[in-house]
Design a protein around this motif. Structure first.
Motif, PDB file in Angstrom:
ATOM      1  N   LEU A 144      15.132  38.001 -42.983  1.00 46.49           N
ATOM      2  CA  LEU A 144      14.436  38.781 -41.963  1.00 46.49           C
ATOM      3  C   LEU A 144      15.426  39.423 -40.992  1.00 46.49           C
ATOM      4  N   LEU A 145      16.466  38.681 -40.625  1.00 45.00           N
ATOM      5  CA  LEU A 145      17.489  39.242 -39.741  1.00 45.00           C
ATOM      6  C   LEU A 145      18.232  40.380 -40.404  1.00 45.00           C
ATOM      7  N   ASP A 146      18.560  40.223 -41.689  1.00 47.50           N
ATOM      8  CA  ASP A 146      19.227  41.294 -42.420  1.00 47.50           C
ATOM      9  C   ASP A 146      18.362  42.547 -42.447  1.00 47.50           C
ATOM     10  N   GLN A 147      17.065  42.375 -42.708  1.00 46.56           N
ATOM     11  CA  GLN A 147      16.156  43.519 -42.734  1.00 46.56           C
ATOM     12  C   GLN A 147      16.091  44.180 -41.368  1.00 46.56           C
ATOM     13  N   TYR A 148      16.030  43.390 -40.327  1.00 45.52           N
ATOM     14  CA  TYR A 148      15.949  43.919 -38.974  1.00 45.52           C
ATOM     15  C   TYR A 148      17.219  44.677 -38.615  1.00 45.52           C
TER      16      TYR A 148
END
Length: 97
Positions: free
Chosen positions: A90-94
């Motif tokens: 999720l952090l990578d996507q954000y």
């Protein structure tokens, strides 16, 4: 034996002299009390003729508890790793956006 204590631990009406680190004393005394309580419970609930049989059942009980804790910890660890991986994703996507 610098800094070590000489103690006597009683298990199943037998005394065992031990030389231990001071930090171990409380745990050993507590464990011996738990073993004696478990022995009493087995003797009250089951027709036991021999102390060795009772001690074997106590050993099995404690070993199975330790094994179950390891299994539970492994499962919890796997779940934690899965959650961390999901958070990283999720952090990578954000951060990509």
């Amino acid at each position: 034996m610098d800094g070590k204590l000489r103690i006597k631990i009683s298990i199943a009406d037998r005394v065992y002299p031990l030389t231990v680190e001071p930090a171990q004393e409380e745990g050993l005394r507590s464990a011996s009390k738990k073993i004696d309580a478990m022995i009493k419970q087995f003797e009250e609930n089951y027709a036991v003729r021999d102390k060795q049989d009772v001690l074997a059942m106590c050993a099995l009980q404690f070993a199975s508890q330790a094994e179950q804790k390891q299994i539970d910890n492994a499962i919890d660890g796997e779940e934690t790793i899965a959650r961390i991986k999901k958070l990283n994703s999720l952090l990578d996507q954000y951060l990509e956006n």
